[in-house]
Design a protein around this motif. Structure first.
Motif, PDB file in Angstrom:
ATOM      1  N   LEU A   1      41.673  23.283  43.219  1.00  0.00           N
ATOM      2  CA  LEU A   1      41.880  23.627  41.601  1.00  0.00           C
ATOM      3  C   LEU A   1      40.838  23.288  40.718  1.00  0.00           C
ATOM      4  O   LEU A   1      40.236  22.053  40.965  1.00  0.00           O
ATOM      5  N   ARG A   2      40.226  24.178  40.221  1.00  0.00           N
ATOM      6  CA  ARG A   2      39.315  23.913  39.227  1.00  0.00           C
ATOM      7  C   ARG A   2      39.703  24.201  37.597  1.00  0.00           C
ATOM      8  O   ARG A   2      40.602  24.991  37.699  1.00  0.00           O
ATOM      9  N   LYS A   3      39.305  23.504  36.813  1.00  0.00           N
ATOM     10  CA  LYS A   3      39.724  23.636  35.216  1.00  0.00           C
ATOM     11  C   LYS A   3      38.535  23.441  34.306  1.00  0.00           C
ATOM     12  O   LYS A   3      37.746  22.843  34.765  1.00  0.00           O
ATOM     13  N   SER A   4      38.452  24.166  33.506  1.00  0.00           N
ATOM     14  CA  SER A   4      37.572  24.113  32.572  1.00  0.00           C
ATOM     15  C   SER A   4      37.429  22.694  32.172  1.00  0.00           C
ATOM     16  O   SER A   4      38.109  22.215  31.465  1.00  0.00           O
ATOM     17  N   PRO A   5      36.073  22.218  31.875  1.00  0.00           N
ATOM     18  CA  PRO A   5      35.902  20.533  31.662  1.00  0.00           C
ATOM     19  C   PRO A   5      36.264  20.689  30.020  1.00  0.00           C
ATOM     20  O   PRO A   5      36.811  19.625  29.350  1.00  0.00           O
TER      21      PRO A   5
ATOM     22  N   THR B   1      49.318  29.743  33.593  1.00  0.00           N
ATOM     23  CA  THR B   1      50.744  29.186  33.559  1.00  0.00           C
ATOM     24  C   THR B   1      50.634  28.760  35.019  1.00  0.00           C
ATOM     25  O   THR B   1      50.019  29.114  36.015  1.00  0.00           O
ATOM     26  N   ILE B   2      51.713  27.715  35.238  1.00  0.00           N
ATOM     27  CA  ILE B   2      52.295  27.128  36.486  1.00  0.00           C
ATOM     28  C   ILE B   2      52.542  28.473  37.299  1.00  0.00           C
ATOM     29  O   ILE B   2      52.251  28.210  38.490  1.00  0.00           O
ATOM     30  N   GLU B   3      53.290  29.219  36.985  1.00  0.00           N
ATOM     31  CA  GLU B   3      53.754  30.358  37.628  1.00  0.00           C
ATOM     32  C   GLU B   3      52.867  31.107  38.134  1.00  0.00           C
ATOM     33  O   GLU B   3      52.570  31.475  39.353  1.00  0.00           O
ATOM     34  N   GLU B   4      51.771  31.432  37.291  1.00  0.00           N
ATOM     35  CA  GLU B   4      50.555  32.108  37.809  1.00  0.00           C
ATOM     36  C   GLU B   4      49.891  31.559  38.839  1.00  0.00           C
ATOM     37  O   GLU B   4      49.572  32.255  39.686  1.00  0.00           O
ATOM     38  N   SER B   5      49.630  30.181  38.413  1.00  0.00           N
ATOM     39  CA  SER B   5      48.813  29.384  39.538  1.00  0.00           C
ATOM     40  C   SER B   5      49.683  29.454  41.057  1.00  0.00           C
ATOM     41  O   SER B   5      48.922  29.948  42.106  1.00  0.00           O
ATOM     42  N   GLU B   6      50.943  29.336  40.951  1.00  0.00           N
ATOM     43  CA  GLU B   6      51.761  29.301  41.942  1.00  0.00           C
ATOM     44  C   GLU B   6      51.615  30.689  42.754  1.00  0.00           C
ATOM     45  O   GLU B   6      51.267  30.583  43.783  1.00  0.00           O
ATOM     46  N   GLU B   7      51.658  31.649  41.981  1.00  0.00           N
ATOM     47  CA  GLU B   7      51.649  33.034  42.748  1.00  0.00           C
ATOM     48  C   GLU B   7      50.142  33.216  43.336  1.00  0.00           C
ATOM     49  O   GLU B   7      49.948  33.515  44.449  1.00  0.00           O
TER      50      GLU B   7
ATOM     51  N   MET C   1      39.786  27.803  43.421  1.00  0.00           N
ATOM     52  CA  MET C   1      40.574  28.573  42.362  1.00  0.00           C
ATOM     53  C   MET C   1      40.555  27.887  41.159  1.00  0.00           C
ATOM     54  O   MET C   1      40.800  26.824  40.832  1.00  0.00           O
ATOM     55  N   ASP C   2      40.131  28.720  40.125  1.00  0.00           N
ATOM     56  CA  ASP C   2      40.063  28.166  38.730  1.00  0.00           C
ATOM     57  C   ASP C   2      41.404  28.843  38.116  1.00  0.00           C
ATOM     58  O   ASP C   2      41.834  29.867  38.014  1.00  0.00           O
ATOM     59  N   ILE C   3      42.016  27.905  37.466  1.00  0.00           N
ATOM     60  CA  ILE C   3      43.501  27.937  37.026  1.00  0.00           C
ATOM     61  C   ILE C   3      43.181  27.737  35.537  1.00  0.00           C
ATOM     62  O   ILE C   3      44.523  27.645  34.635  1.00  0.00           O
ATOM     63  N   THR C   4      42.371  27.582  35.078  1.00  0.00           N
ATOM     64  CA  THR C   4      42.042  27.733  33.517  1.00  0.00           C
ATOM     65  C   THR C   4      42.801  28.547  32.568  1.00  0.00           C
ATOM     66  O   THR C   4      42.619  29.914  32.977  1.00  0.00           O
ATOM     67  N   GLY C   5      43.881  28.429  31.663  1.00  0.00           N
ATOM     68  CA  GLY C   5      44.528  29.358  30.976  1.00  0.00           C
ATOM     69  C   GLY C   5      45.522  30.068  31.692  1.00  0.00           C
ATOM     70  O   GLY C   5      46.183  30.692  31.237  1.00  0.00           O
TER      71      GLY C   5
END
Length: 179
Positions: free
Chosen positions: A86-90, A140-146, A134-138
């Motif tokens: 999982l990656r997220k904007s710094p 939701t938990i549900e979107e990331s889960e899907e 996988m970029d999870i920036t922005g």
């Protein structure tokens, strides 16, 4: 073989891992908890990864969902079905780290690691085709889960994540790397 969710601190590994584990009816193996329970977490938060790798080798006998930022350093390729980094904007991570009351140095260290893609690089280097970003920036938990469920189902879905280019374009290198 197990599904692995890894990435820098603060990206949402544990939150999304709980949802995925429930959905797939898998047991979660939390690498950090095992390190703590085994007395391998030192005062400076360093971990003896060689010892942890041995302990995990004895615990990971079935299919599980393994979660933790140390995954690329303590697992063997044969234990892993797929490793999702999982990656997220710094920029978003700074707020997470401040909320966790990290020191300025720890904030820069962790955000800098995310910018440089250290965990992603090491995961891809060691686990090759089994590792995807996988970029999870922005999201939701549900979107990331899907999205994770889609990656697991298809065994593919790598995203190209380049925070260094973004930070450079924003002329923010000093913000993350200068003391």
């Amino acid at each position: 073989m197990s599904i692995v969710i890894t990435g820098n601190p603060g990206v949402g590994k544990h939150t999304v891992a709980e949802k995925i584990a429930q959905r797939l009816k898998l047991h979660i193996i939390d690498i950090n908890n095992i390190a703590k329970e085994s007395g391998l977490l030192e005062e400076n938060k360093d971990v003896d990864t060689d010892k942890l790798k041995i302990i995990l080798g004895q615990k990971i006998l079935d299919s599980n969902l393994i979660v933790g930022h140390l995954a690329p350093y303590v697992l063997d390729k044969k234990q892993v079905r797929i490793m999702i980094v999982l990656r997220k904007s710094p920029y978003d991570l700074i707020a997470v780290y401040k909320n966790r009351k990290y020191s300025d140095k720890k904030i820069k260290d962790n955000a800098g690691s995310e910018i440089l893609g250290v965990i992603a690089h090491d995961a891809i280097n060691r686990f090759e085709e089994k590792a995807v970003q996988m970029d999870i920036t922005g999201k939701t938990i549900e979107e990331s889960e899907e999205r994770i469920m889609s990656i697991i189902s298809n065994n593919k879905g790598n995203e190209d994540v380049d925070w260094l280019d973004l930070v450079t374009k924003n002329n923010d290198l000093r913000k993350f790397f200068a003391d």
